[in-house]
Scaffold this active site. Structure first.
Site, short mmCIF file in Angstrom:
data_model
loop_
_atom_site.label_atom_id
_atom_site.label_comp_id
_atom_site.label_asym_id
_atom_site.label_seq_id
_atom_site.Cartn_x
_atom_site.Cartn_y
_atom_site.Cartn_z
CE1 TYR A 1 -3.01 3.18 0.93
CE2 TYR A 1 -1.74 3.05 2.94
CZ TYR A 1 -2.55 3.86 1.98
OH TYR A 1 -2.93 5.19 2.37
NE ARG B 1 -0.23 2.93 13.13
CZ ARG B 1 0.89 2.06 13.74
NH1 ARG B 1 1.67 2.40 14.72
NH2 ARG B 1 0.91 0.80 12.98
N1 UFG Z 1 -5.45 -2.29 15.64
C1 UFG Z 1 -5.89 -3.15 16.49
N2 UFG Z 1 -7.08 -3.64 16.43
C2 UFG Z 1 -7.76 -3.86 15.62
C3 UFG Z 1 -7.72 -2.72 14.54
C4 UFG Z 1 -6.59 -2.17 14.67
O1 UFG Z 1 -5.17 -3.30 17.59
O2 UFG Z 1 -8.94 -4.40 15.53
C5 UFG Z 1 -4.24 -1.43 15.65
C6 UFG Z 1 -3.37 -1.55 14.53
O3 UFG Z 1 -2.68 -2.93 14.44
C7 UFG Z 1 -2.67 -0.33 14.64
C8 UFG Z 1 -3.86 0.68 15.06
O4 UFG Z 1 -4.75 -0.33 15.81
O5 UFG Z 1 -1.68 -0.51 15.35
C9 UFG Z 1 -4.34 1.50 14.04
O6 UFG Z 1 -4.80 0.65 12.97
P1 UFG Z 1 -5.69 1.21 11.92
O7 UFG Z 1 -6.22 0.01 11.03
O8 UFG Z 1 -6.78 2.01 12.48
O9 UFG Z 1 -5.01 2.08 10.90
P2 UFG Z 1 -3.50 1.98 10.26
O10 UFG Z 1 -2.58 2.55 11.20
O11 UFG Z 1 -3.27 0.42 9.99
O12 UFG Z 1 -3.68 2.42 8.98
C10 UFG Z 1 -4.21 3.93 8.96
C11 UFG Z 1 -4.89 4.01 7.22
C12 UFG Z 1 -3.82 3.72 6.42
C13 UFG Z 1 -2.46 4.73 6.69
C14 UFG Z 1 -1.88 4.55 8.11
C15 UFG Z 1 -0.86 5.62 8.38
O13 UFG Z 1 -5.71 3.07 7.12
O14 UFG Z 1 -4.25 3.97 5.08
O15 UFG Z 1 -3.20 4.92 9.09
O16 UFG Z 1 -0.53 5.61 9.77
F1 UFG Z 1 -1.36 4.37 5.84
#
Ligand code: UFG
Length: 326
Positions: free
Chosen positions: A141, A219
């Site tokens: 991605y 984050r």
């Molecule tokens: N997480 C959990 N449990 C869940 C869902 C998420 O522990 O059920 C954690 C993930 O592992 C991560 C954090 O929560 O550590 C945030 O996860 P998200 O899925 O909410 O977001 P991401 O950090 O994976 O990704 C988002 C966007 C991306 C972007 C990224 C940049 O979806 O497009 O932020 O930081 F690239």
């Protein structure tokens, strides 16, 4: 300005459309409705139900609407999914962007704003992460977004297209009228709120052994309306400037466990949580240094704290328990 917004029926794009219209711009939306919702599109915007893979249809929209600017939100956006479907991410995110940029330059578009990502920074040398940090995409991605940034670089060099790449950290929160409604939902805050609504039994914490203060991933959550404001500012700045790269976040990191705790306080629900394995592709810590956009464009977030972000999401999800179907 006349702004064509791809993905304008989606979570972030729909809020950007509202901000553009409030700012007096003429707006048209292109959306395949693969993830987006027709109800999320502001009535004042023209709507084209078009796939970006359909080159002729995209060129047709350019000829009819005659935009001078484009905001490109439409994309596959899930880090985890991209680890399972690398060819879809690399192929479609880049291929669709090529169709769009080629049609744009053929039809006199002057400015282009890309939704880019913090997933470009998988091995940051410094945290918070500044716009000058070295780029090491963390997943197919992130790589696909980097390839689109490079496409824009070469389109600038060869065709003079001005562009801004806005590298968002974690978009979160809702505006009073537009929400976050993905199927399937994979993002932490809406999933946590589904537990509070009684739609899910518990939230899984992906990884408790990261090198972070409490072992869960950290984050930088940024409110979707603050992201939208950054897009409008970047669009205006491109009247003078040629190329802009900005990192967008609040500059504070919150762990998964802290997000769950904040949601407990906001919703008054116990929100059971359980530790699970790490999710492939997840970096331990992502925190933005947004000094550059603050200083250069005067960007000032209205929701700098996690609590107000989670509260805004809770207000929307509580009022729309079935999302846009409510
Ligand atoms: N997480 C959990 N449990 C869940 C869902 C998420 O522990 O059920 C954690 C993930 O592992 C991560 C954090 O929560 O550590 C945030 O996860 P998200 O899925 O909410 O977001 P991401 O950090 O994976 O990704 C988002 C966007 C991306 C972007 C990224 C940049 O979806 O497009 O932020 O930081 F690239």
């Amino acid at each position: 300005m006349r702004v064509l917004v791809t993905g304008g029926a989606g979570y972030i794009g729909s809020v950007a459309v509202d901000s553009l219209i409030a700012g007096g711009h003429d707006v048209a939306v292109i959306d395949s409705l693969y993830m987006g919702h027709r109800e999320a599109v502001n009535d004042a915007a023209a709507f084209y139900h078009v796939e970006l893979s359909d080159k002729e249809a995209v060129a047709g929209v350019m000829k009819e609407f005659r935009p001078d600017s484009i905001m490109h939100f439409a994309s596959h956006t899930m880090v985890g999914e991209s680890m399972e479907k690398p060819f879809m991410y690399l192929g479609e995110n880049l291929g669709n962007a090529i169709n769009l940029v080629e049609a744009a330059t053929d039809n006199g578009v002057e400015r282009f704003i890309l939704s880019s990502t913090a997933n470009l920074f998988d091995e940051p040398e410094r945290i918070p992460i500044s716009a000058e940090e070295k780029i090491v995409p963390g997943s197919p991605y992130g790589e696909s977004k980097y390839m689109v940034e490079r496409l824009l670089h070469w389109t600038h060099v060869t065709k003079g297209l001005r562009f801004a790449a806005l590298r968002y950290f974690n978009a979160a929160g809702c505006s009073p009228i537009r929400g976050e409604d993905h199927t399937p939902e994979t993002h932490l805050i809406p999933l946590v709120l589904q537990v509070a609504l009684g739609q899910r039994e518990k939230i899984m914490i992906f990884g408790g052994d990261y090198d972070t203060p409490d072992g869960s991933c950290v984050r930088d959550y940024i409110h979707v309306e603050d992201l939208a404001q950054a897009h409008v500012l970047a669009l205006e700045a491109l009247q003078e400037r040629e190329v802009l790269f900005y990192n967008l976040g609040n500059g504070s990191g919150f762990s998964v466990k802290e997000v769950i705790e904040t949601a407990r306080e906001v919703t008054g629900h116990a929100i059971p949580a359980e530790l699970a394995d790490r999710r492939p592709g997840d970096p331990a810590t992502l925190i933005a240094d947004s000094t550059k956009i603050r200083e250069e464009l005067g960007w000032t977030p209205k929701y700098p704290d996690l609590r107000s972000i989670v509260q805004s999401a809770w207000d929307w999800h509580n009022a729309h328990p079935e999302g846009y179907r409510s």
